[in-house]
Scaffold this motif. Structure first.
Motif, PDB file in Angstrom:
ATOM      1  N   VAL A 192       0.839  -1.193   0.000  1.00 36.06           N
ATOM      2  CA  VAL A 192       0.000   0.000   0.000  1.00 36.06           C
ATOM      3  C   VAL A 192       0.878   1.247   0.000  1.00 36.06           C
ATOM      4  N   LEU A 208       0.828   9.527   9.106  1.00 38.70           N
ATOM      5  CA  LEU A 208      -0.338   8.883   8.526  1.00 38.70           C
ATOM      6  C   LEU A 208       0.000   7.475   8.058  1.00 38.70           C
ATOM      7  N   GLN A 238      -0.205   5.228  10.846  1.00 39.30           N
ATOM      8  CA  GLN A 238      -1.611   4.973  11.201  1.00 39.30           C
ATOM      9  C   GLN A 238      -2.221   3.907  10.313  1.00 39.30           C
ATOM     10  N   VAL A 239      -1.970   4.059   9.009  1.00 39.23           N
ATOM     11  CA  VAL A 239      -2.557   3.100   8.065  1.00 39.23           C
ATOM     12  C   VAL A 239      -2.001   1.705   8.352  1.00 39.23           C
ATOM     13  N   SER A 257      -0.935   0.570  11.130  1.00 43.93           N
ATOM     14  CA  SER A 257      -1.533   0.096  12.372  1.00 43.93           C
ATOM     15  C   SER A 257      -2.934  -0.452  12.135  1.00 43.93           C
ATOM     16  N   GLN A 258      -3.728   0.296  11.395  1.00 42.98           N
ATOM     17  CA  GLN A 258      -5.128  -0.091  11.208  1.00 42.98           C
ATOM     18  C   GLN A 258      -5.283  -1.271  10.254  1.00 42.98           C
ATOM     19  N   ARG A 259      -4.287  -1.487   9.394  1.00 44.09           N
ATOM     20  CA  ARG A 259      -4.376  -2.617   8.467  1.00 44.09           C
ATOM     21  C   ARG A 259      -3.564  -3.805   8.954  1.00 44.09           C
ATOM     22  N   GLU A 260      -2.976  -3.669  10.128  1.00 49.91           N
ATOM     23  CA  GLU A 260      -2.100  -4.706  10.684  1.00 49.91           C
ATOM     24  C   GLU A 260      -1.051  -5.090   9.658  1.00 49.91           C
ATOM     25  N   THR A 276      -0.863   3.985  20.594  1.00 52.40           N
ATOM     26  CA  THR A 276      -2.075   4.032  19.778  1.00 52.40           C
ATOM     27  C   THR A 276      -2.008   3.072  18.596  1.00 52.40           C
TER      28      THR A 276
END
Lengths: 230, 267, 328
Positions: free
Chosen positions: B172, B180, B183-184, B186-189, B205
């Motif tokens: 990605v 950012l 963050q991405v 983290s959220q997509r593992e 976080t």
């Protein structure tokens, strides 16, 4: 001046050889904005009608919430939703963060109060005569709302246009919850931000032109919707 | 409102405006363009404040930009000092005679961060081995894919693995800053190559784990360069010199301690 | 039932006490513009807060047809049988073939007929109508009035108007409102013939309202029989049907004691039963063949003719000053 001409020439060139990457962004912009406008209007119109016609507890609070919501800072809405949808947040299990779905939800939050406010205002603006007639007809709650909304059809068209305008032009919320990821959550506004930050002004202007064209077409189409019918 | 309170209001407004623009007379403004990590992480803020305390006649305006862009801005005459972490570009910049007094001021390192179980399994591997494993598994990986020093390092590792991840389904590209991108990831593992200070700031976080790779080849040295032809050349040179000096290194150490409690950007 | 209504947020304040409204009666609320009639009706209907807000079929002063088809508007708020009844009423008012048209294409009078059909098809125990005949052309009023009377049936109705003929055509009782106050109420004929004070007389005038039966028709004139008296007047009354006769007391001339000739169609001999002095005018109560007639004349004329209670007189009214209204 020379600088501006260069930027413009650059923008034209970017547009002339616009590849799939730009079209993906345009398509996503349209899809996200259209979906959020539709949902926002579907929620906002009944809400607006209820605010204009209903007598219920909490109406004052709701009215205030809608007024505040109409001017709610998009980036703040984005932040609040980011916290809610964060993987370890309350709704993190849905896995929505940095997806177009999250962008649609954020924009629905922005569009709904706009639609509600515009519709509520235009129903109240119908004037004393239709409003008294509406009361005199002793309709049920639903029928009453539907007749009023139908009468204020121009207001509904304005609500659609205003909601679409707000979401398509908005950058703060979609940037925060969408992440502006290439090919996934990048829309025209976040693209413009990105391109200007990278000093690729030609590309930024090209994206801006696309945005303008979309806004123009939607407004023309919606204008038609409000005109027809007696 | 009486005439006196009017006067007070006007005066207060003027003072506020003065404070905002910082336009007190006799100050020399030096524009420092530095890697986003340094600016976003507030390290540079503390170091420049320290310097301004010593030189009240100098005001440092700090702008964050990815390394490539920082050097491009310097080339266009929009920066007086750059602090970047892209050795290849820096070499070229100096070779073209655009900068002087290039000084290595501090160095942090990159780490590979990723979801818990997978990260644990990579412990002690070299970066190349770890990246190869990711490519073979097709495990999600988030890249900045911008003109940053971080991305340069990431590309070099991929090159050494012999894989071009661009366009792969598991790869990605955010084309944006470290914050950012992290963050991405983290959220997509997903895995992400991240500068250590950024990782530490957001560790809680993100919920990602440092894979604790062999640190060889993941150093992240920052260099300060005074831009030639700057109208405030003297002040620029003095600032760069100070950064490399004993006093400057002390300031960096203090900032590290205050921010991270450890020497993340080692002087 | 006696109703008291107060609405302070208007000028003059509406303050009505003891308004008598009884089911089976059609009470006309009569008064000049600004008397508070519409406010009174809105309070009864509940479209203004602070009133009883009855279960009623209510026709506002300016009925509104919403954007959409005429038929759709006609059926708004009605169930299926009521809708069918509304369509039947609309057809009787000549709008049966207009229901598929957009409501916006109708004229003012046509909109009023649709709105009336919609109101009269409802089943509530009370019917409230605000100036129901105002937008209807004069020559159609009689037919619409007849439909209203039928549509109301045995229910109670409150009808607001400032027009005497509308009051005579639609009401059985009348309540006179002046500057927000109730000045007089009672059976229509009684109040018209005997206003209790000069304010009411000033508003309503002094009129004769008789009930009769149509006996002949001649062009746009008809002849009605009231007791033993024959009356010529303007209006189309079907022979054998009940009708009302309306003419003002000022239209009555005292022709002297001899029955002479002339253009006056209606001449009735009678005897002065009562004399009421009212400042500038004198009201004479004349018994003409058992029917009570009120005439308004000047004191000068009265002295000239030496009229007093018991005098024998011949009274005359031009047929064009008499309105014959169908119904009763």
């Amino acid at each position: 001046m020379e600088f501006l001409w260069e930027v413009l020439a650059d923008a034209v060139e970017v547009l002339s050889r616009a590849g799939p990457e730009l079209w993906v962004v345009v398509a996503l912009t349209l899809a996200v904005s259209a979906a959020s406008t539709m949902i926002g209007v579907l929620l906002g119109v009944p809400l607006g009608a209820a605010l204009a016609l209903g007598r219920f507890r909490g109406r004052g609070v709701l009215r205030l919430a809608v007024s505040v919501g109409m001017g709610f800072p998009p980036v703040l809405a984005g932040l609040l939703l980011l916290l809610v949808f964060w993987r370890s947040g309350p709704l993190g299990g849905l896995g929505l963060i940095f997806t177009p779905a999250a962008m649609v939800i954020a924009q629905v939050v922005l569009a709904t109060p706009v639609a509600a406010g515009v519709v509520s205002g235009s129903i109240r603006g119908l004037g004393m005569v239709p409003m008294e007639q509406l009361t005199a007809l002793r309709l049920g709650r639903m029928a009453r709302g539907m007749v009023a909304v139908r009468e204020a059809r121009a207001g509904v068209a304005t609500a659609v246009a205003a909601s679409f305008g707000r979401v398509v032009a908005e950058v703060g919320a979609v940037l925060v919850v969408g992440g502006n990821i290439v090919g996934e959550t990048r829309v025209l506004t976040t693209l413009i931000v990105e391109e200007s930050r990278q000093a690729r002004f030609g590309a930024a202007v090209a994206a801006g032109a696309m945005l303008l064209v979309i806004a123009l077409f939607v407004n023309i189409a919606v204008g038609r919707l409000g005109e027809d019918g007696l | 409102m009486g005439s006196r309170s009017w006067l007070t209001a006007v005066l207060a407004a003027a003072l506020a405006a003065g404070a905002l623009t910082g336009c007190s007379s006799g100050e020399t403004r030096v524009t420092v363009v530095a890697g986003t990590t340094l600016v976003d992480g507030r390290l540079l803020e503390r170091v420049t404040a320290d310097y301004e305390g010593r030189r009240p006649d100098v005001r440092l305006s700090v702008v964050g930009a990815p390394s490539a862009r920082a050097l491009a801005l310097a080339e266009a005459g929009s920066a007086d000092v750059t602090i970047t972490h892209d050795p290849a570009l820096e070499e070229r910049f100096i070779a073209e005679g655009r900068g002087e007094l290039a000084t290595e001021v501090f160095s942090s390192r990159f780490i590979l961060a990723g979801p818990r179980p997978e990260s644990g399994a990579l412990k002690g591997m070299s970066a190349v081995e770890a990246f190869r494993w990711i490519a073979e598994q097709g495990h999600p990986f988030v890249s900045r894919a911008d003109g940053s020093g971080t991305y340069q390092v990431e590309r070099e590792i991929w090159d050494r693995v012999g894989v071009d991840p661009t366009g792969r389904e598991w790869y990605v590209e955010t084309r944006q800053g470290m914050g950012l991108t992290l963050q991405v990831a983290s959220q997509r593992e997903a895995f992400v190559l991240v500068e250590l200070s950024v990782f530490l700031t957001a560790e809680k976080t993100t919920g990602l784990l440092d894979a604790a790779l062999d640190p060889a080849g993941l150093e992240n040295p920052y260099r300060a360069i005074a831009v030639k032809g700057s109208p405030v050349r003297e002040e620029s040179l003095a600032f760069v010199e100070w950064l490399g000096s004993r006093s400057g290194r002390e300031a960096v150490r203090r900032a590290n301690l205050e921010l991270y409690g450890a020497q993340i950007f080692e002087p | 039932m006696r109703v008291s209504l107060r609405y302070p947020s208007r000028d003059p304040v509406l303050d009505v006490e003891g308004l008598e409204l009884i089911e089976g009666r059609r009470t006309v609320v009569f008064g000049p513009n600004g008397a508070g009639k519409t406010t009174l009706l809105r309070l009864l209907a509940g479209t203004l807060p602070g009133g009883p807000g009855w279960e009623c079929a209510y026709l506002p002063q300016t009925p509104h047809l919403f954007r959409g088809g005429t038929g759709w508007n006609l059926g708004l708020g009605l169930d299926a049988p009521q809708s069918a009844r509304a369509e039947e009423l609309a057809a009787r008012l000549g709008l049966g073939d207009r229901l598929s048209e957009p409501a916006a294409l109708l004229s003012g009078g046509e909109r009023q007929r649709i709105a009336l059909s919609r109101v009269l098809a409802r089943q509530e125990p009370w019917v409230l109508l605000d100036e129901p005949l105002a937008p209807i052309d004069a020559e159609d009023r009689a037919a619409v009035a007849k439909l209203i009377a039928e549509g109301v049936g045995e229910r109670g109705a409150v009808i607001v108007t400032h027009d005497l003929e509308t009051a005579a055509a639609l009401g059985t009782h009348i309540a006179v409102l002046v500057e927000g106050r109730l000045r007089q109420q009672g059976p229509l004929g009684e109040v018209l013939a005997h206003p209790t004070d000069s304010r009411v007389a000033g508003v309503v005038g002094v009129s004769n309202l008789w009930e009769g039966i149509g006996v002949a028709r001649r062009g746009s004139f008809s002849v009605a029989r009231v007791g033993s008296v024959q009356v010529w007047g303007g209006g189309n009354i079907e022979i054998g049907t009940r009708c009302r006769v309306l003419f003002r007391g000022e239209s009555v001339a005292i022709l002297g004691s001899e029955e002479g000739s002339g253009s006056v169609r209606n001449r009735w001999g009678g005897r002065v039963a009562e004399v009421r002095q009212g400042g500038r005018w004198v009201e004479l109560e004349v018994d003409v063949g058992g029917v009570e007639l009120t005439a308004v004349i000047t004191p000068g004329a009265m002295d000239e003719m030496g009229l007093e209670i018991g005098s024998t007189v011949v009274t005359g009214v031009k047929a064009s000053a008499v309105r014959l209204l169908p119904g009763g």
